[in-house]
Write a protein that holds these residues in place. Structure first.
Motif, PDB file in Angstrom:
ATOM      1  N   VAL A   1     -19.951  86.543  16.552  1.00  7.18           N
ATOM      2  CA  VAL A   1     -18.635  85.946  16.320  1.00  7.18           C
ATOM      3  C   VAL A   1     -18.630  85.133  15.037  1.00  7.18           C
ATOM      4  CG1 VAL A   1     -16.939  84.296  17.209  1.00  7.18           C
ATOM      5  CG2 VAL A   1     -18.074  85.884  18.772  1.00  7.18           C
ATOM      6  N   LEU A   2     -19.636  84.284  14.855  1.00  5.15           N
ATOM      7  CA  LEU A   2     -19.685  83.382  13.703  1.00  5.15           C
ATOM      8  C   LEU A   2     -20.317  84.077  12.500  1.00  5.15           C
ATOM      9  CD1 LEU A   2     -20.822  80.169  15.612  1.00  5.15           C
ATOM     10  CD2 LEU A   2     -18.497  80.875  15.012  1.00  5.15           C
TER      11      LEU A   2
ATOM     12  N   GLY B   1     -17.959  90.138  32.556  1.00  8.39           N
ATOM     13  CA  GLY B   1     -18.802  90.908  31.653  1.00  8.39           C
ATOM     14  C   GLY B   1     -19.386  90.055  30.543  1.00  8.39           C
ATOM     15  N   GLN B   2     -20.440  90.554  29.929  1.00 10.98           N
ATOM     16  CA  GLN B   2     -21.121  89.801  28.872  1.00 10.98           C
ATOM     17  C   GLN B   2     -20.259  89.739  27.622  1.00 10.98           C
ATOM     18  OE1 GLN B   2     -25.214  90.800  28.257  1.00 10.98           O
ATOM     19  NE2 GLN B   2     -25.189  90.166  26.109  1.00 10.98           N
ATOM     20  N   PRO B   3     -19.914  88.533  27.154  1.00 18.71           N
ATOM     21  CA  PRO B   3     -19.124  88.422  25.918  1.00 18.71           C
ATOM     22  C   PRO B   3     -19.979  88.698  24.697  1.00 18.71           C
ATOM     23  CG  PRO B   3     -19.727  86.249  26.699  1.00 18.71           C
ATOM     24  CD  PRO B   3     -20.224  87.226  27.732  1.00 18.71           C
ATOM     25  N   ARG B   4     -19.310  88.942  23.606  1.00 20.48           N
ATOM     26  CA  ARG B   4     -20.019  89.141  22.337  1.00 20.48           C
ATOM     27  C   ARG B   4     -20.797  87.873  21.993  1.00 20.48           C
ATOM     28  NH1 ARG B   4     -17.504  92.530  17.582  1.00 20.48           N
ATOM     29  NH2 ARG B   4     -17.912  93.977  19.275  1.00 20.48           N
ATOM     30  N   GLY B   5     -21.991  88.037  21.467  1.00 23.04           N
ATOM     31  CA  GLY B   5     -22.835  86.888  21.139  1.00 23.04           C
ATOM     32  C   GLY B   5     -22.232  86.010  20.056  1.00 23.04           C
TER      33      GLY B   5
ATOM     34  N   LYS C   1     -10.244  86.721  22.242  1.00 22.36           N
ATOM     35  CA  LYS C   1     -10.140  87.829  21.281  1.00 22.36           C
ATOM     36  C   LYS C   1     -11.461  88.035  20.542  1.00 22.36           C
ATOM     37  CE  LYS C   1      -5.181  87.889  20.238  1.00 22.36           C
ATOM     38  NZ  LYS C   1      -4.703  87.130  21.387  1.00 22.36           N
ATOM     39  N   TRP C   2     -12.164  86.931  20.252  1.00 27.20           N
ATOM     40  CA  TRP C   2     -13.456  87.050  19.577  1.00 27.20           C
ATOM     41  C   TRP C   2     -14.556  87.470  20.551  1.00 27.20           C
ATOM     42  CZ3 TRP C   2     -12.151  81.456  17.932  1.00 27.20           C
ATOM     43  CH2 TRP C   2     -11.206  81.483  16.905  1.00 27.20           C
TER      44      TRP C   2
ATOM     45  N   TYR D   1     -16.066  77.695  26.258  1.00 25.09           N
ATOM     46  CA  TYR D   1     -15.903  79.072  26.748  1.00 25.09           C
ATOM     47  C   TYR D   1     -17.253  79.688  27.069  1.00 25.09           C
ATOM     48  CZ  TYR D   1     -13.963  83.771  27.190  1.00 25.09           C
ATOM     49  OH  TYR D   1     -13.575  84.996  27.679  1.00 25.09           O
ATOM     50  N   TYR D   2     -18.189  79.627  26.122  1.00 31.07           N
ATOM     51  CA  TYR D   2     -19.465  80.312  26.305  1.00 31.07           C
ATOM     52  C   TYR D   2     -20.357  79.613  27.331  1.00 31.07           C
ATOM     53  CZ  TYR D   2     -18.878  83.977  22.849  1.00 31.07           C
ATOM     54  OH  TYR D   2     -18.458  85.108  22.198  1.00 31.07           O
ATOM     55  N   VAL D   3     -20.375  78.280  27.325  1.00 32.34           N
ATOM     56  CA  VAL D   3     -21.206  77.574  28.297  1.00 32.34           C
ATOM     57  C   VAL D   3     -20.660  77.790  29.704  1.00 32.34           C
ATOM     58  CG1 VAL D   3     -21.943  75.303  29.102  1.00 32.34           C
ATOM     59  CG2 VAL D   3     -22.081  75.852  26.672  1.00 32.34           C
ATOM     60  N   ALA D   4     -19.318  77.666  29.862  1.00 26.67           N
ATOM     61  CA  ALA D   4     -18.716  77.873  31.182  1.00 26.67           C
ATOM     62  C   ALA D   4     -18.955  79.297  31.680  1.00 26.67           C
ATOM     63  CB  ALA D   4     -17.219  77.571  31.126  1.00 26.67           C
TER      64      ALA D   4
END
Length: 345
Positions: free
Chosen positions: A38-39, A30-34, A204-205, A320-323
């Motif tokens: 997060v930042l 699923g699509q993670p939070r952008g 978690k984020w 995490y995000y790139v993978a």
């Protein structure tokens, strides 16, 4: 200070330390939070506070008080230190026998399988823990099951569990009385545990909504904070404590004690499944807390702490995000951007 900050995590043990994939619905693809969500400002002040605590711990380590605390650690954990390898073997044996008894599980509760031979392999691996000479067979079995899980569920999903490879290395190196590129067996599994927990904190984020059912069932665990802020804080504290495992001796030993207390506390909330699933990492954390190897802390450790911490944070977020984008779809253009940079690099 580090312990004080972690009290938030200890008090909110359910959402913070229970592995959400064992108890709630999740979708790795699923699509993670952008990253822009997060930042945010809350994330920045939370990481800033965590860094202050980490630097305070480094400063304290070089003082008379720090030396006294380390000496106290050495006295209290003397028996655990002598028997640390035996403790890990016994707990891993409990873990493998529990998996054999439950059946249909590869390595952790959400990794299901219909293969009838796996429980019997796990029982044989447990038997091999009885003798030092056969520990490499158990280690090989863990690596095989990890590879089988990667084949079944994908490498991204199993990125949650490099601690299993660390435990396998610990068992094999202990049996052979060897180090790995200068790293002792306890150092290898300590690094693997740190990587595991830092990766879990990013999750978690990225997917705070996975924990919504737990928070809805036990709203008191947030202690009045919003679920959003609670999950951000839980992730920051977990990441900081995990990073501390690869830092200076006093900082990593205090971190190991806090993390072990957190995981044990979660068992009271979630029962048998949580006890089985986290038994291995609890044993590893006890061994880390008992490890008396010392390299004197210096001002350099204090000065470099923010740089290394920030680098680790950005590295884990980036990987995490790139993978995820490469494997499951380029939601944010990260994979495309990374691919475009490759020829330049």
């Amino acid at each position: 200070m580090l312990a004080g900050a972690a009290s938030f995590l200890l008090l909110g043990t359910a959402a913070a330390s229970a592995h959400v994939k064992w108890f709630c619905a999740f979708d790795v693809a699923g699509q993670p939070r952008g990253l822009e969500q997060v930042l945010c400002a809350d994330f920045e002040w939370l990481t800033g506070l965590a860094l202050v605590c980490l630097m305070f711990g480094c400063l304290a380590e070089g003082t008379t008080l720090g030396a006294a605390i380390l000496n106290a650690f050495d006295r209290v954990t003397e028996r655990l230190r002598r028997d640390s390898a035996l403790i890990v073997r016994a707990v891993v044996g409990f873990f493998l026998i529990s998996l054999w008894n439950l059946g249909g599980i590869i390595l952790t509760p959400e990794l299901k399988t219909d293969a009838n031979w796996i429980p019997w392999l796990q029982l044989a691996m447990a038997a091999c823990l009885l003798w030092k000479r056969t520990l490499p067979l158990t280690a090989a079995g863990i690596v095989f099951l990890f590879g089988f899980a990667v084949w079944t569920y994908g490498a991204f999903h199993l990125a949650d569990y490099p601690v299993f490879l660390g435990v396998a290395a610990f068992l094999a190196l202990t049996a052979l009385d060897r180090n790995l590129f200068g790293q002792r067996p306890i150092d290898v599994v300590r690094i693997a545990a740190a990587i595991t927990l830092m990766w879990a904190s990013v999750e978690k984020w990225a997917y705070p909504q996975w924990t919504d059912p737990l928070i809805a069932a036990k709203p008191e665990m947030t202690m009045g904070a919003s679920p959003e802020l609670f999950m951000q804080a839980a992730g920051v504290i977990e990441f900081t404590l995990a990073f501390a495992l690869i830092w200076t001796p006093l900082v990593r030993r205090v971190s190991a004690v806090i993390l072990a207390a957190v995981f044990v506390s979660a068992i009271l909330e979630f029962g048998k499944i949580d006890a089985i699933g986290h038994s291995g990492i609890i044993a590893v954390l006890i061994a880390i807390a008992a490890d008396d190897a010392r390299v004197p802390a210096t001002r350099r450790d204090v000065v470099l702490a923010p740089l290394y911490y920030a680098s680790a944070l950005m590295m884990f977020l980036g990987i995490y995000y790139v993978a995820h984008n490469i494997l499951y779809g380029d939601h944010y253009g990260l994979a495309t951007g990374a691919a475009a940079m490759l020829p330049v690099i």
